[in-house]
Design an enzyme around this catalytic site. Structure first.
Site, short mmCIF file in Angstrom:
data_model
loop_
_atom_site.label_atom_id
_atom_site.label_comp_id
_atom_site.label_asym_id
_atom_site.label_seq_id
_atom_site.Cartn_x
_atom_site.Cartn_y
_atom_site.Cartn_z
N PHE A 1 -5.08 -9.65 -4.04
CA PHE A 1 -6.33 -9.61 -4.45
C PHE A 1 -6.55 -9.83 -5.78
O PHE A 1 -7.47 -9.15 -6.55
CB PHE A 1 -6.74 -8.25 -3.78
CG PHE A 1 -6.54 -7.93 -2.44
CD1 PHE A 1 -7.42 -8.64 -1.44
CD2 PHE A 1 -5.86 -6.94 -2.30
CE1 PHE A 1 -6.60 -8.47 -0.29
CE2 PHE A 1 -5.14 -6.65 -0.90
CZ PHE A 1 -5.88 -7.26 -0.17
N GLN B 1 -11.62 -12.75 6.84
CA GLN B 1 -11.97 -12.70 5.52
C GLN B 1 -13.18 -11.93 5.11
O GLN B 1 -13.27 -11.38 4.15
CB GLN B 1 -11.83 -14.11 4.79
CG GLN B 1 -11.10 -14.06 3.35
CD GLN B 1 -10.99 -15.13 2.76
OE1 GLN B 1 -11.40 -16.45 3.41
NE2 GLN B 1 -10.51 -15.44 1.36
N LYS C 1 -16.95 -24.44 1.19
CA LYS C 1 -16.94 -23.78 -0.20
C LYS C 1 -16.19 -22.48 -0.09
O LYS C 1 -15.57 -22.29 0.95
CB LYS C 1 -18.45 -23.41 -0.54
CG LYS C 1 -19.30 -24.54 -0.77
CD LYS C 1 -20.72 -24.11 -1.31
CE LYS C 1 -21.85 -23.47 -0.46
NZ LYS C 1 -23.18 -23.32 -1.15
N GLY C 2 -15.99 -21.81 -1.21
CA GLY C 2 -15.13 -20.61 -1.02
C GLY C 2 -15.63 -19.43 -0.47
O GLY C 2 -17.08 -19.21 -0.09
N GLY D 1 -13.53 -16.00 -0.25
CA GLY D 1 -12.68 -14.67 -0.63
C GLY D 1 -13.53 -13.68 -1.48
O GLY D 1 -13.66 -12.57 -1.32
N GLU D 2 -14.31 -14.34 -2.52
CA GLU D 2 -14.86 -13.39 -3.52
C GLU D 2 -16.29 -12.91 -2.71
O GLU D 2 -16.73 -11.71 -2.94
CB GLU D 2 -15.09 -14.05 -4.94
CG GLU D 2 -14.11 -14.92 -5.22
CD GLU D 2 -12.57 -14.36 -5.34
OE1 GLU D 2 -12.66 -13.03 -5.73
OE2 GLU D 2 -11.56 -14.81 -5.34
#
Lengths: 745, 214, 326
Positions: free
Chosen positions: A246, A644, A707-708, A710-711
């Site tokens: 993380f 996720q 696109k991402g 995780g955040e």
């Protein structure tokens, strides 16, 4: 671009993780688990004062203890060339300074828990015991660990602040409806379940292999090369499995260098595993941050001014900054925005990015403030956000590459029953509990960097794809296999993705939600090129069935090249290789981010909805239901994507309700540096979480349209809880975590 | 390296031997120990021999069955079951997450019951049957709970997973998998920082509903 | 961990002889607390006497009440049918404690003997009068969110962390202890002590003594609730906990037991509140008044000031739940 190949009906719905079997059988090998002959054990001795000098270090008893091979400290450590880089021959060139703490470099103490020695012994128990025999005497100096007591020391970062003005500064003050409030995000600690660990093996005087916990094998390799002045080929970093991180494994930390020094000293492999208490002091944390938000709006809810300032902290020996105030510049359409960001250096280790990094901190403040404003305006919080929806990027004056945030609001609101609730605070009850609904937005840049991947198609009909990345949990291998399967036209079970070694083609560091975009692009491009080569080979094969066909007339599917005009006419990849007498077909390529990032603003978005209960007299908060809707572009791997998002929300529940690192400033020492006192959520804290995706491709970022994620899974989440607590109780909590004492006080 | 037959744990409460061992260990050099064990010490010319003496006195015999294999091991009393499994038996499927009974990553079955192996001294498990994650599957055939974890994606990084699975098997066997709420409570001794809890609950519910023999 | 000797006596007598001979020795059974403390260097016994295999695990009903062997596992007691039906308060309290894994290791005797979880006690670099008499109390002016609001002294504001003991206090249990000379009984409420000038002494057990059993007298407390309030939903120590048990006849409380955890150096019996409720109607109003009586004399030390209000709310809630009104 614009080849959105997952639009085809072949999208793998719910593909299991390719490394699932290894993980459920215990055969997945994490850093400390590699069998290495002649292994010895290193245990750190850490300072018990916060600032000052080591006056004396008595290592005699430890050195004499059974099984002890060496006790290493600043007194006898081998030199680390990278700590004192030679002056470059060219006068204009600056020497490459070492980032971070120089372990065993001097007698100076910068923070409580700083490694002052490492004891190496032949068994773990002996090393652990001998470490208790090392006695240090110190010359203490007054220390500063208390953020609030040092707030006057706040100054703009040397590397540049985040001072920004669009339109008029502090315009919010002139608005018909205003809000000003202060928000606190405390120290939070990553606390991945796997303790940071390293096995250092010097293969020769100038050649090292490390089995290490890192989010970036290539980054770690570079650090080791710098530290020990070694060529790339002499440094190998192996990181097959990473047990969460993380952000905590985004850089090389003192314990890693300490293990390498120890291994050098004893001339044997050394394993060094941090204790859970070290995880609070030695591998970073989310910095304590106080933010002030000023919002101004018209009576009908149009924002006229946003001011967002933050004061955060760093260590005394290194500057760390993150983008806490950035979100206010572009998330809403607002003509007047100004921000500033300052730092206080404290006698604590350097912070580092923790999931969602600065944006998670910033969104907690901004999205809480929006909620507060919505009540002042008597406008539904979702409606208020829609009234200020930014159709283009107000910061860069560019179009979005893609933005389906409106869809997220709609999907999430419907699923949780948002518009069926009674909007008034403290108006709803259920089973004797106060009921609250809250929502918030999250946003994070959608990135793509450079990466190299290699594909090897073998004569047995299998494909191997390689890149030097690590996977701390999101399922990179699974996603890459999915991407390769689509692009190369081969079933999943015939594809292997190899990662976890610096000797593979250079891949990106896993961070900033950019792995799938960055590495996926490389994997996609390599696979497409391999199919092109197969098509050419198919056409030139002696027994080619594609008479007079052109490459454009050919397609690939399920291990075959086939004729588009007549899909029954085909030639298998294996046959193509056989006809050309080739044992394998290999292609490696560096994939670069395109020019599109300059033409478009690229972001991922999330909207979180929370329903919770608050006990009216004890203040106990129970989260009952969460719906999180994400615009993460096209979803490459459905099952791992959902996980996720759920995981990010779980981290967000911790941030909202339980997590806070506490230092007793009299001693400068953590008083909850363990998993019994630093509360991360347990199973019973986490309700049903629904993860929804818009699942529409971004046309510009990368060939997958992904696109991402995780955040954004975590960013903003804590505000949805704070907002729901307000809705339930009428009480606004602006300092995290929202523990029950704050409710009942 | 220890070729001599180590002592058995004292079964009669007499600690005569232990007392002398204690005294011995308090002496800092082998030479000083000459009065106690002269025959050994005459050979104690270098540190290696000194080590061997230390080893001899520090280790005890442990009879333990791990994943169906009976073993007789020599262990120091201060070695935890977790470190024995990971460092000496190389069964690294059992994880160290906190080393203080605060996370559940080290969960194994001892005589069929789930325990935290980090808080159990190996020597305390004399005569016990230990099952670790490596002993759960029947050869290539995964245990139903292992299969369900894959199907429901009950993990991300996979580090807490062996502990979660060992705990989940017990949760079902104990009869505490009757509802999502009950599973959440009885699985709360296993922390998952990646946040796979809802999937873990789904996996356990699935196995429970399937009624397979766990 | 320092090297130590380990013996496994074959019987109770051998165990008692062994401890009588060696003042530095300690019994170990489940190990969940002692091994943890040894790892942290908080305690460093030279010798461990493993009593884990002694035959003290039985749970049986006798005419004096329920006998529970000191080595019965927390999980076995919690799951026991007699305990679940006739002593539900105890079962509830056990389930509220620790985790399933720890309950499978921890014994009844060990639970009673567990040390405080005060962070200053655990960190050997910090002052703590309990760990190192005379070094001061780190918590008094330090971080004391988890600490005592009742019965503390300037020398120590630590709390006893057990849930089980709170229930056993309320149930008027007796602790049976033996040494190599004989046996004695200690009422549960007199076992643990307040810190006073000697916080290093947790309880009244003498050197050489071993807890062999607890006895819980029969009761008619058909309504009970163990309410534990903590910083997360499970697997955390209590901020405050309440053991409430009621015998209600004709709407009135015939018998009432109230005790709290997480608030004092020992399980905290609320005798004044019990006296107030006895014979009165089992109403929420009376419960609230009882709660107000219970928190008289409570004192906060800064971070834990909220516990006073929380305690009052928790007592009311636990009584309501026990009486079926929540």
């Amino acid at each position: 671009m614009g080849n959105h190949f997952f639009d085809k009906a072949t999208m793998p719905a719910g593909q299991d993780r390719v490394d699932g079997r290894a993980k459920v059988t215990g055969t997945a090998r994490f850093a400390a688990e590699h069998p290495v002959p002649e292994l010895t054990y290193g245990v750190l001795v850490c300072s018990t004062i916060t600032k000052g000098h080591i006056k004396s270090l008595d290592t005699k008893a430890a050195e004499k203890a059974a099984g002890v091979l060496a006790v290493l400290s600043h007194l006898n450590s081998p030199k680390v060339p990278g700590f004192d880089p030679p002056k470059p021959a060219n006068k204009d060139e600056k020497p490459r300074a070492w980032d971070g703490l120089k372990v065993f470099y001097s007698d100076k103490i910068y923070f409580n828990g700083q490694p002052i020695a490492v004891v190496v012994a032949d068994t773990y128990e002996r090393a652990l015991y001998a470490a208790t025999l090392v006695k240090a005497e110190y010359i203490k100096e007054p220390h500063q660990t208390d953020f609030n007591a040092n707030i006057k020391q706040a100054a703009s970062p040397k590397g540049g602040g985040d001072d920004y003005t669009r339109g008029e500064a502090n315009a919010w003050k002139k608005a018909p409806v205003t809000l000003e409030a202060e928000y606190i995000v405390p120290f939070e600690v990553h606390n991945p379940m796997e303790l940071h660990a390293i096995i250092a093996v010097w293969e020769a005087e100038d050649k090292i292999t490390v089995y290490d916990k890192t989010q970036g094998p290539k980054d770690t390799q570079q650090s080791i090369m710098q530290a020990f002045n070694l060529p790339e080929k002499n440094v190998q970093v192996v990181t097959e499995y990473v047990g969460g991180a993380f952000g905590s494994a985004l850089r090389t930390w003192p314990h890693e260098i300490a293990a390498m020094l120890a291994a050098k000293k004893v001339n044997k492999p050394v394993k060094l595993v941090l204790g859970r208490d070290n995880m609070f002091t030695l591998v970073g944390y989310r910095p304590y941050t106080i933010q002030k938000i000023g919002l101004g709006a018209t009576e009908d809810g149009k924002l006229t001014g946003i001011t967002h300032t933050a004061i955060s902290q760093t260590s005394s020996y290194e500057e760390f900054t993150e983008g806490a105030v950035g979100v206010s510049k572009f998330l809403y359409a607002c003509p007047n925005v100004n921000t500033s960001y300052k730092l206080i250096p404290l006698d604590i280790g350097t912070p580092t990015w923790m999931r969602g990094p600065g944006e998670a901190t910033g969104c907690f403040a901004l999205e809480s403030a929006l909620d507060e404003l919505s009540y002042k305006l008597n406008i539904d919080p979702v409606e208020l956000r829609l009234r200020n929806y930014a159709e283009t990027d107000p910061q860069r004056n560019l179009p979005w590459s893609s933005k389906y945030l409106k869809e997220c609001y709609q999907m999430g609101a419907e699923k949780i029953g948002w518009f069926q609730r009674n909007r008034n605070p403290r108006s709803m009850q259920e089973d004797g509990m106060l009921v609250g609904y809250g929502m918030s937005t999250g946003v994070f840049g959608a990135f793509r960097w450079n990466a190299t991947a290699k594909g090897i198609f073998h004569a047995d009909g299998t494909l191997t794809v390689q890149s030097a990345v690590s996977d701390m949990g999101p399922g990179t291998s699974t996603s890459m296999v999915n991407i390769a399967s689509e692009a190369f036209g081969l079933p999943h079970d015939k594809i292997k993705f190899e990662l976890g070694s610096s000797s593979l083609p250079p891949g990106p560091t896993q961070g900033g939600s950019g792995t799938t975009s960055t590495l996926g692009s490389a994997v996609h491009e390599v696979c497409v090129e391999l199919t092109n080569q197969l098509k050419q080979l198919a056409l030139s094969a002696g027994n080619s069935p594609f008479k007079n066909a052109k490459p454009e007339g050919l397609a690939v599917e399920n291990g075959n090249v086939l004729l588009v005009a007549d899909r029954n006419i085909k030639m298998s990849y294996v046959d193509i290789l056989k006809q050309h007498n080739k044992p394998e077909l290999e292609f490696m390529k560096e994939s670069n981010a395109g020019e599109e990032q300059k033409k478009y603003s690229m972001y991922s978005y999330s909207v979180h909805f929370t329903k919770l209960h608050v006990h009216p007299s004890t203040g106990v908060i129970t989260i009952k239901k969460v719906v999180t809707a994400g615009d993460a572009g096209k979803i490459v791997s459905e099952k791992t994507a959902r996980s996720q998002m759920i995981g990010g929300v779980t981290g967000g529940i911790g941030m909202a309700l339980t997590e806070e690192g506490i230092i007793d400033h009299r001693y400068g020492r953590y008083v909850n540096n363990n998993l019994a006192d630093y509360h991360v959520p347990v199973n019973a804290d986490v309700p049903e979480i629904e993860a929804l995706f818009v699942n529409r491709p971004d046309p510009y970022l990368n060939p997958m349209g992904a696109k991402g994620m995780g955040e954004i899974a975590l960013i903003g989440y804590a505000a949805s809880v704070a907002n729901a607590v307000y809705h339930a109780t009428g009480k606004r909590i602006r300092d995290l975590p929202i523990t029950l004492d704050k409710i009942i006080s | 390296m220890n070729t001599q037959k180590p002592r058995q744990a004292s079964e009669n409460g007499s600690d005569g031997f232990n007392a002398s061992r204690r005294d011995f260990l308090k002496l800092s050099s082998a030479v000083a120990a000459a009065s106690i064990t002269p025959s050994v010490v005459t050979k104690a010319a270098d540190k290696k021999v000194d080590e061997r003496i230390a080893d001899y006195f520090e280790k005890m015999t442990l009879n333990i069955e791990v994943n169906g294999t009976a073993q007789q091991l020599q262990v120091e009393p201060r070695v935890t079951l977790l470190d024995l499994l990971r460092e000496q038996l190389h069964l690294t499927g059992t994880k160290k997450g906190c080393d203080h009974g605060q996370c559940g990553a080290c969960t194994v079955h001892a005589d069929g019951k789930r325990i935290n192996s980090c808080l159990s001294l190996a020597i305390m498990n004399e005569g016990k049957k230990i099952t670790t994650i490596e002993g759960l599957a029947k050869g290539e055939e995964l245990h139903p709970v292992q299969q369900a974890f894959i199907k429901h994606d009950g993990f991300q990084c996979g580090y807490c997973t062996p502990g979660q699975i060992m705990s989940a098997v017990s949760c079902i066997r104990e009869g505490h998998a009757n509802s999502a709420g009950e599973i959440r409570e009885f699985m709360s001794g296993n922390i998952c920082r990646c946040g796979a809890y809802p999937n873990i609950v789904d996996a356990i519910m699935d196995v429970k509903k399937g009624g397979q023999d766990v | 961990m320092i090297p130590f000797e380990y013996i496994r006596p074959s019987g109770q007598k051998a165990a008692l002889d062994a401890i009588a001979k060696d003042a530095s020795a300690q019994f170990i059974a489940g190990g969940t607390n002692l091994v943890d403390l040894m790892k942290k260097g908080v305690v460093s016994p030279q010798k461990l006497i493993d009593i884990g295999k002694l035959p003290l695990k039985e749970i049986k009903e006798a005419n004096t009440g329920l006998h529970i062997g000191a080595l019965a596992l927390n999980s076995d007691v919690a799951e026991n049918e007699i305990v679940k039906t006739k002593y539900s308060l105890l079962s509830q309290a056990l389930y509220a404690g620790a985790s399933a894994q720890l309950r499978n290791m921890a014994t009844v005797g060990g639970n009673i003997m567990q040390r405080t979880r005060c962070t200053y006690f655990y960190d050997t670099t910090m002052p703590c009068n309990k760990r190192k008499p005379g070094s001061g109390c780190g918590a008094l002016k330090g971080y004391n969110r988890m600490h005592a609001i009742f019965g503390a002294s300037e020398n120590c504001i630590a709390v006893h962390p057990s849930d089980m003991c709170v229930a056993l206090t309320a149930l008027n249990a007796t602790i049976l202890v033996s040494n190599n000379k004989g046996e004695r009984k200690i009422p549960f409420g007199e076992f643990h002590r307040l810190p006073g000038d000697h916080p290093e002494t947790d309880n009244t057990l003498q050197k050489g003594e071993l807890i062999t059993a607890i006895i819980i007298p029969e009761n008619n407390l058909q309504h009970s609730c163990y309410l534990k309030i903590r910083d997360r939903a499970s697997y955390a120590f209590a901020l405050v906990s309440v053991a409430a048990a009621l015998e209600i006849a004709d709407g009135k409380t015939k018998d009432v037991r109230l005790a709290m955890g997480g608030v004092a150096h020992k399980p905290w019996r609320l005798t004044d509140a019990e006296k107030f409720l006895k014979g009165k109607p089992a109403t929420e109003n009376n419960f609230q008044q009882a709660a107000q009586i219970a928190i008289k004399g409570a004192k906060g030390y800064g971070n834990n000031n909220f516990k006073i209000k929380l305690a009052s709310a928790a007592i009311t809630e636990a009584l309501n739940k026990a009486a079926g009104k929540a």
